[in-house]
Design a protein around this motif. Structure first.
Motif, short mmCIF file in Angstrom:
data_model
loop_
_atom_site.label_atom_id
_atom_site.label_comp_id
_atom_site.label_asym_id
_atom_site.label_seq_id
_atom_site.Cartn_x
_atom_site.Cartn_y
_atom_site.Cartn_z
N PRO A 141 0.81 -1.22 0.00
CA PRO A 141 0.00 0.00 0.00
C PRO A 141 0.85 1.28 0.00
CG PRO A 141 -0.58 -1.43 1.85
CD PRO A 141 0.51 -2.12 1.10
N VAL A 142 1.98 1.24 0.69
CA VAL A 142 2.84 2.44 0.77
C VAL A 142 3.41 2.75 -0.62
CG1 VAL A 142 4.93 3.42 1.79
CG2 VAL A 142 3.41 1.97 3.18
N TYR A 143 3.83 1.69 -1.32
CA TYR A 143 4.37 1.88 -2.67
C TYR A 143 3.29 2.40 -3.63
CZ TYR A 143 6.33 0.85 -7.23
OH TYR A 143 6.75 0.94 -8.53
N VAL A 144 2.09 1.81 -3.54
CA VAL A 144 0.99 2.22 -4.41
C VAL A 144 0.70 3.71 -4.21
CG1 VAL A 144 -1.49 1.94 -4.88
CG2 VAL A 144 -0.05 -0.07 -4.54
N ARG A 145 0.66 4.15 -2.94
CA ARG A 145 0.41 5.56 -2.65
C ARG A 145 1.51 6.44 -3.24
NH1 ARG A 145 -2.66 7.05 2.12
NH2 ARG A 145 -1.20 8.77 2.29
N SER A 146 2.75 5.98 -3.14
CA SER A 146 3.87 6.80 -3.63
C SER A 146 3.81 6.94 -5.15
CB SER A 146 5.22 6.22 -3.17
OG SER A 146 5.54 5.08 -3.94
N VAL A 147 3.32 5.90 -5.83
CA VAL A 147 3.18 5.98 -7.29
C VAL A 147 2.11 7.00 -7.65
CG1 VAL A 147 2.48 4.72 -9.37
CG2 VAL A 147 4.01 3.64 -7.72
N ILE A 148 0.96 6.92 -6.98
CA ILE A 148 -0.15 7.85 -7.26
C ILE A 148 0.26 9.29 -6.93
CG2 ILE A 148 -2.55 8.44 -6.67
CD1 ILE A 148 -2.26 5.90 -8.33
N VAL A 168 -7.03 1.68 -6.48
CA VAL A 168 -6.01 1.00 -7.29
C VAL A 168 -6.14 -0.49 -7.02
CG1 VAL A 168 -3.55 0.74 -7.73
CG2 VAL A 168 -4.46 2.98 -7.12
N ASP A 169 -6.28 -1.27 -8.10
CA ASP A 169 -6.37 -2.73 -7.95
C ASP A 169 -5.06 -3.37 -8.32
OD1 ASP A 169 -9.08 -2.47 -7.30
OD2 ASP A 169 -9.65 -2.49 -9.41
N CYS A 170 -4.65 -4.36 -7.53
CA CYS A 170 -3.46 -5.13 -7.87
C CYS A 170 -3.87 -6.20 -8.89
CB CYS A 170 -2.86 -5.79 -6.63
SG CYS A 170 -1.49 -6.89 -7.03
N ALA A 171 -3.20 -6.20 -10.04
CA ALA A 171 -3.56 -7.13 -11.10
C ALA A 171 -3.13 -8.56 -10.77
CB ALA A 171 -2.93 -6.69 -12.42
N PHE A 172 -2.28 -8.74 -9.77
CA PHE A 172 -1.81 -10.08 -9.45
C PHE A 172 -2.69 -10.78 -8.42
CE2 PHE A 172 1.93 -7.85 -10.99
CZ PHE A 172 2.30 -8.71 -12.00
N CYS A 173 -3.09 -10.05 -7.35
CA CYS A 173 -3.83 -10.72 -6.27
C CYS A 173 -5.23 -10.16 -6.08
CB CYS A 173 -3.05 -10.63 -4.97
SG CYS A 173 -3.00 -8.97 -4.29
N SER A 174 -5.62 -9.18 -6.91
CA SER A 174 -6.96 -8.59 -6.84
C SER A 174 -7.21 -7.76 -5.58
CB SER A 174 -8.06 -9.65 -6.98
OG SER A 174 -7.90 -10.37 -8.16
N ILE A 179 -7.33 5.10 -1.72
CA ILE A 179 -6.45 6.19 -1.30
C ILE A 179 -7.26 7.47 -1.22
CG2 ILE A 179 -4.40 7.52 -1.93
CD1 ILE A 179 -3.62 4.97 -3.63
N GLU A 180 -7.12 8.15 -0.11
CA GLU A 180 -7.82 9.41 0.06
C GLU A 180 -6.99 10.51 -0.59
OE1 GLU A 180 -9.45 11.59 3.90
OE2 GLU A 180 -9.67 9.40 3.98
N PRO A 181 -7.54 11.19 -1.62
CA PRO A 181 -6.72 12.16 -2.38
C PRO A 181 -6.11 13.25 -1.49
CG PRO A 181 -8.90 11.89 -3.37
CD PRO A 181 -8.92 11.12 -2.10
N GLY A 182 -6.84 13.68 -0.47
CA GLY A 182 -6.35 14.75 0.40
C GLY A 182 -5.10 14.37 1.18
N GLN A 183 -4.86 13.05 1.33
CA GLN A 183 -3.71 12.60 2.14
C GLN A 183 -2.43 12.46 1.31
OE1 GLN A 183 -4.90 9.05 4.14
NE2 GLN A 183 -5.97 10.16 5.78
#
Ligand SMILES: [Zn+2]
Length: 185
Positions: A141-148, A168-174, A179-183
């Protein structure tokens, strides 16, 4: 599920820290045959794939067999994938192909016993210590947030759904990450 579609196979190799994906047409009568045609097209070495899933006592059990002709040391010989004949393969493929769905999904049947059942007439059968399988994914989740967070603000605004969150959906494990945009700022 079979029709017009593609089969994507992901190879995730923790040792080499490499992940690569092969995509082939979804061909054959079932997933095992589709995977087999992937090996035929991409690796071009003789391969046999058998897959099965069965419900036992309220739980689903899945199992599979991948049988592959490996190079016997290619130095000074023809590369395996350039050879047109593989004299030992048809015999071994018939033995491997005789595996039954109920054998692949039987949690009480040790793998060594299954190998013995299939190949006990062979001159030599060697087994290696088993590797335990675990269910999991390396999505984070931390990595996903950093990408967004690296997208420009107007693009992030366009990603926000009706509920005010970016999903954001993970294509490997679903897994689905909200993510809250304000954060992100
Ligand atoms: Zn995941």
């Amino acid at each position: 599920m079979f029709g017009k579609g593609y089969l994507a196979i992901t190879f995730d190799q923790p040792v080499a820290k490499e992940r690569y994906q092969g995509i082939v047409p979804l061909e054959g009568r079932n997933l095992g045959e589709a995977a087999q045609s992937y090996f035929a097209q991409s690796e071009q070495i003789p391969s046999l794939v058998r897959l099965a899933a069965e419900k036992r006592g309220g739980y689903w059990f899945a199992g599979g067999l991948l049988l592959q002709h490996l190079p016997e040391g290619e130095e000074g010989r023809d590369r395996l994938h350039t050879r047109l004949d593989h004299p030992d393969w048809p015999h071994v493929a018939i033995l491997g192909g005789s595996v039954k769905a109920e054998e692949l999904t039987d949690p009480e049947l040790p793998l060594d016993d299954l190998i013995w059942r299939l190949f006990h007439d062979e001159e030599e059968v060697r087994t290696l210590p088993a590797t335990a399988l675990t269910r999991g994914c390396r999505c984070d989740p931390v990595y996903v947030r950093s990408v967004i967070a690296r997208f420009p603000e107007d693009e992030r605004a366009a990603m926000v759904g009706d509920d005010g969150m970016i999903r954001v959906d993970c294509a490997f494990c679903s897994s689905s990450f909200a993510i809250e945009p304000g954060q992100l700022a």
